[in-house]
Design a protein around this motif. Structure first.
Motif, PDB file in Angstrom:
ATOM      1  N   LEU A 107       0.850  -1.190   0.000  1.00  0.00           N
ATOM      2  CA  LEU A 107       0.000   0.000   0.000  1.00  0.00           C
ATOM      3  C   LEU A 107       0.882   1.234   0.000  1.00  0.00           C
ATOM      4  CD1 LEU A 107      -2.680   1.552   0.253  1.00  0.00           C
ATOM      5  CD2 LEU A 107      -2.523   1.233   2.739  1.00  0.00           C
ATOM      6  N   ASP A 108       0.629   2.145  -0.936  1.00  0.00           N
ATOM      7  CA  ASP A 108       1.303   3.438  -0.995  1.00  0.00           C
ATOM      8  C   ASP A 108       0.248   4.529  -0.868  1.00  0.00           C
ATOM      9  OD1 ASP A 108       3.556   1.895  -1.688  1.00  0.00           O
ATOM     10  OD2 ASP A 108       3.204   2.201  -3.834  1.00  0.00           O
ATOM     11  N   TYR A 109       0.559   5.550  -0.072  1.00  0.00           N
ATOM     12  CA  TYR A 109      -0.338   6.696   0.064  1.00  0.00           C
ATOM     13  C   TYR A 109       0.406   7.973  -0.327  1.00  0.00           C
ATOM     14  CZ  TYR A 109      -4.590   4.971   2.421  1.00  0.00           C
ATOM     15  OH  TYR A 109      -5.788   4.368   2.722  1.00  0.00           O
ATOM     16  N   SER A 110      -0.281   8.831  -1.099  1.00  0.00           N
ATOM     17  CA  SER A 110       0.242  10.149  -1.442  1.00  0.00           C
ATOM     18  C   SER A 110      -0.723  11.210  -0.945  1.00  0.00           C
ATOM     19  CB  SER A 110       0.415  10.299  -2.961  1.00  0.00           C
ATOM     20  OG  SER A 110       1.359   9.378  -3.456  1.00  0.00           O
ATOM     21  N   VAL A 111      -0.164  12.321  -0.459  1.00  0.00           N
ATOM     22  CA  VAL A 111      -0.971  13.455  -0.012  1.00  0.00           C
ATOM     23  C   VAL A 111      -0.511  14.701  -0.745  1.00  0.00           C
ATOM     24  CG1 VAL A 111      -1.373  15.037   1.923  1.00  0.00           C
ATOM     25  CG2 VAL A 111      -1.586  12.590   2.254  1.00  0.00           C
ATOM     26  N   SER A 112      -1.463  15.469  -1.261  1.00  0.00           N
ATOM     27  CA  SER A 112      -1.141  16.763  -1.869  1.00  0.00           C
ATOM     28  C   SER A 112      -2.127  17.803  -1.351  1.00  0.00           C
ATOM     29  CB  SER A 112      -1.198  16.695  -3.399  1.00  0.00           C
ATOM     30  OG  SER A 112      -2.500  16.414  -3.855  1.00  0.00           O
ATOM     31  N   ILE A 113      -1.657  19.048  -1.282  1.00  0.00           N
ATOM     32  CA  ILE A 113      -2.500  20.181  -0.933  1.00  0.00           C
ATOM     33  C   ILE A 113      -2.565  21.083  -2.147  1.00  0.00           C
ATOM     34  CG2 ILE A 113      -2.864  22.142   0.608  1.00  0.00           C
ATOM     35  CD1 ILE A 113      -2.920  19.578   2.135  1.00  0.00           C
ATOM     36  N   GLN A 114      -3.769  21.426  -2.605  1.00  0.00           N
ATOM     37  CA  GLN A 114      -3.903  22.298  -3.759  1.00  0.00           C
ATOM     38  C   GLN A 114      -4.826  23.466  -3.451  1.00  0.00           C
ATOM     39  OE1 GLN A 114      -5.295  19.317  -6.558  1.00  0.00           O
ATOM     40  NE2 GLN A 114      -7.418  19.927  -6.270  1.00  0.00           N
ATOM     41  N   ASN A 115      -4.607  24.575  -4.167  1.00  0.00           N
ATOM     42  CA  ASN A 115      -5.442  25.760  -3.948  1.00  0.00           C
ATOM     43  C   ASN A 115      -6.688  25.706  -4.822  1.00  0.00           C
ATOM     44  OD1 ASN A 115      -4.622  26.547  -6.532  1.00  0.00           O
ATOM     45  ND2 ASN A 115      -3.069  27.965  -5.772  1.00  0.00           N
ATOM     46  N   ALA A 116      -7.477  26.781  -4.789  1.00  0.00           N
ATOM     47  CA  ALA A 116      -8.751  26.796  -5.511  1.00  0.00           C
ATOM     48  C   ALA A 116      -8.566  26.723  -7.021  1.00  0.00           C
ATOM     49  CB  ALA A 116      -9.543  28.045  -5.139  1.00  0.00           C
ATOM     50  N   LEU A 117      -7.382  27.092  -7.499  1.00  0.00           N
ATOM     51  CA  LEU A 117      -7.092  27.032  -8.936  1.00  0.00           C
ATOM     52  C   LEU A 117      -6.572  25.671  -9.375  1.00  0.00           C
ATOM     53  CD1 LEU A 117      -5.348  30.515  -9.387  1.00  0.00           C
ATOM     54  CD2 LEU A 117      -7.734  29.905  -9.862  1.00  0.00           C
TER      55      LEU A 117
ATOM     56  N   ASP B 120       5.676   5.154   0.751  1.00  0.00           N
ATOM     57  CA  ASP B 120       5.595   3.879   0.020  1.00  0.00           C
ATOM     58  C   ASP B 120       5.682   2.685   0.968  1.00  0.00           C
ATOM     59  OD1 ASP B 120       5.523   5.142  -2.505  1.00  0.00           O
ATOM     60  OD2 ASP B 120       7.708   5.345  -2.493  1.00  0.00           O
ATOM     61  N   ASN B 121       5.186   1.568   0.463  1.00  0.00           N
ATOM     62  CA  ASN B 121       5.340   0.275   1.143  1.00  0.00           C
ATOM     63  C   ASN B 121       4.871   0.317   2.593  1.00  0.00           C
ATOM     64  OD1 ASN B 121       6.574  -0.824  -1.197  1.00  0.00           O
ATOM     65  ND2 ASN B 121       8.532   0.073  -0.577  1.00  0.00           N
ATOM     66  N   ILE B 122       3.688   0.875   2.802  1.00  0.00           N
ATOM     67  CA  ILE B 122       3.131   0.957   4.148  1.00  0.00           C
ATOM     68  C   ILE B 122       2.871  -0.439   4.699  1.00  0.00           C
ATOM     69  CG2 ILE B 122       1.152   1.762   5.502  1.00  0.00           C
ATOM     70  CD1 ILE B 122       0.958   4.061   3.383  1.00  0.00           C
TER      71      ILE B 122
ATOM     72  N   VAL C 282      -5.828  16.163  -0.985  1.00  0.00           N
ATOM     73  CA  VAL C 282      -6.141  14.994  -1.812  1.00  0.00           C
ATOM     74  C   VAL C 282      -5.274  13.830  -1.346  1.00  0.00           C
ATOM     75  CG1 VAL C 282      -6.284  14.035  -4.132  1.00  0.00           C
ATOM     76  CG2 VAL C 282      -6.673  16.487  -3.770  1.00  0.00           C
ATOM     77  N   LEU C 283      -5.924  12.760  -0.889  1.00  0.00           N
ATOM     78  CA  LEU C 283      -5.233  11.553  -0.452  1.00  0.00           C
ATOM     79  C   LEU C 283      -5.441  10.480  -1.511  1.00  0.00           C
ATOM     80  CD1 LEU C 283      -3.807   9.861   1.818  1.00  0.00           C
ATOM     81  CD2 LEU C 283      -6.117   9.280   2.594  1.00  0.00           C
ATOM     82  N   THR C 284      -4.355   9.935  -2.036  1.00  0.00           N
ATOM     83  CA  THR C 284      -4.436   8.940  -3.106  1.00  0.00           C
ATOM     84  C   THR C 284      -3.755   7.654  -2.677  1.00  0.00           C
ATOM     85  OG1 THR C 284      -4.453  10.664  -4.805  1.00  0.00           O
ATOM     86  CG2 THR C 284      -3.863   8.431  -5.510  1.00  0.00           C
ATOM     87  N   ALA C 285      -4.439   6.526  -2.886  1.00  0.00           N
ATOM     88  CA  ALA C 285      -3.912   5.209  -2.539  1.00  0.00           C
ATOM     89  C   ALA C 285      -3.582   4.425  -3.804  1.00  0.00           C
ATOM     90  CB  ALA C 285      -4.927   4.432  -1.710  1.00  0.00           C
ATOM     91  N   SER C 286      -2.507   3.667  -3.736  1.00  0.00           N
ATOM     92  CA  SER C 286      -2.140   2.755  -4.822  1.00  0.00           C
ATOM     93  C   SER C 286      -1.435   1.559  -4.193  1.00  0.00           C
ATOM     94  CB  SER C 286      -1.233   3.449  -5.847  1.00  0.00           C
ATOM     95  OG  SER C 286      -0.050   3.935  -5.229  1.00  0.00           O
ATOM     96  N   GLY C 287      -1.279   0.481  -4.969  1.00  0.00           N
ATOM     97  CA  GLY C 287      -0.600  -0.687  -4.414  1.00  0.00           C
ATOM     98  C   GLY C 287      -0.850  -1.942  -5.224  1.00  0.00           C
TER      99      GLY C 287
END
Length: 224
Positions: A123-133, A143-145, A176-181
């Motif tokens: 399991l891999d998790y990514s977190v990003s913070i984005q503005n209104a644009l 990675d590799n949780i 935005v939290l994104t999971a992959s694996g």
């Protein structure tokens, strides 16, 4: 004079943030309700932001005993690909410096139950913070949780460094939290989310105004 003024503003602005971190928002999802791809009735604790309210995924959520009071996404990461969950961040009258985001990660099987203890899943998790644009301010991945077998029902704490990312006052952002694996039957979820940062103490803005006024007065006296 311009260079000195900018330096003064920077110093005072830095002083305006508390040395100790604040819990910007957190929840354990107790009492929440699944409606298709959305989790509702979330009880949030907040500081410096509005309540994030409901959170949604781009895929339906599990509504099972094991996924109760958690966010469990009914999507097989290995066979069907990644999924994302979106959490609103609406700041109030003060800016925020973000320290980290944390959660407890879980692995479910295709029925929405905790994955078997002897199953090997990544399991891999990514977190990003984005503005209104839609501009991404910060992005980080762990990675590799679960790289191998584990006691899935206990979860695993994951911490994402947000690198002192600054959020302006009275502004809208999105986490935005994104999971992959990999691994058959690899469905993931999470619980106990926390966003930690520093909210400025109100009295320090008065200090900044006074400091700038004194600086301006000094510059005026120099010119006389």
């Amino acid at each position: 004079m311009k260079r000195t003024l900018i330096g003064l503003v920077s110093i005072v602005s830095a002083l305006s943030f508390n040395a100790n971190a604040d819990l910007i928002f957190s929840t354990d999802f107790q009492g929440s309700t699944v409606v298709d791809e959305t989790l509702t009735n979330i009880n949030w604790t907040t500081e410096g932001v509005l309540s994030p309210g409901d959170i949604s995924a781009d895929w339906p959520l599990f509504s099972t005993a094991d996924s109760s009071n958690k966010v469990g996404v009914d999507r097989n990461l290995h066979n069907e690909g990644a999924w994302s969950v979106f959490i609103a961040i609406n700041t109030l009258n003060e800016g925020i410096l973000l320290d980290f985001f944390s959660l407890d990660a879980f692995i479910f099987n295709n029925a929405g139950n905790y994955q078997g203890a002897n199953a090997s899943r990544d399991l891999d998790y990514s977190v990003s913070i984005q503005n209104a644009l839609g501009d991404i301010l910060v992005s980080t991945t762990v990675d590799n949780i679960f790289n191998g077998s584990g006691t899935w029902e206990r979860g695993k704490l994951v911490i994402f460094d947000l690198n002192n990312t600054y959020l302006g006052a009275n502004s809208t952002y999105e986490l935005v939290l994104t999971a992959s694996g990999q691994g058959p039957g690899n469905n993931a979820g999470f619980d106990n989310v926390s966003l930690v940062g520093r909210v400025p103490a109100p009295q320090t803005f008065g200090l900044m105004v006074i400091s700038l006024a004194l600086f301006g007065l000094r510059e005026c006296l120099k010119r006389k």
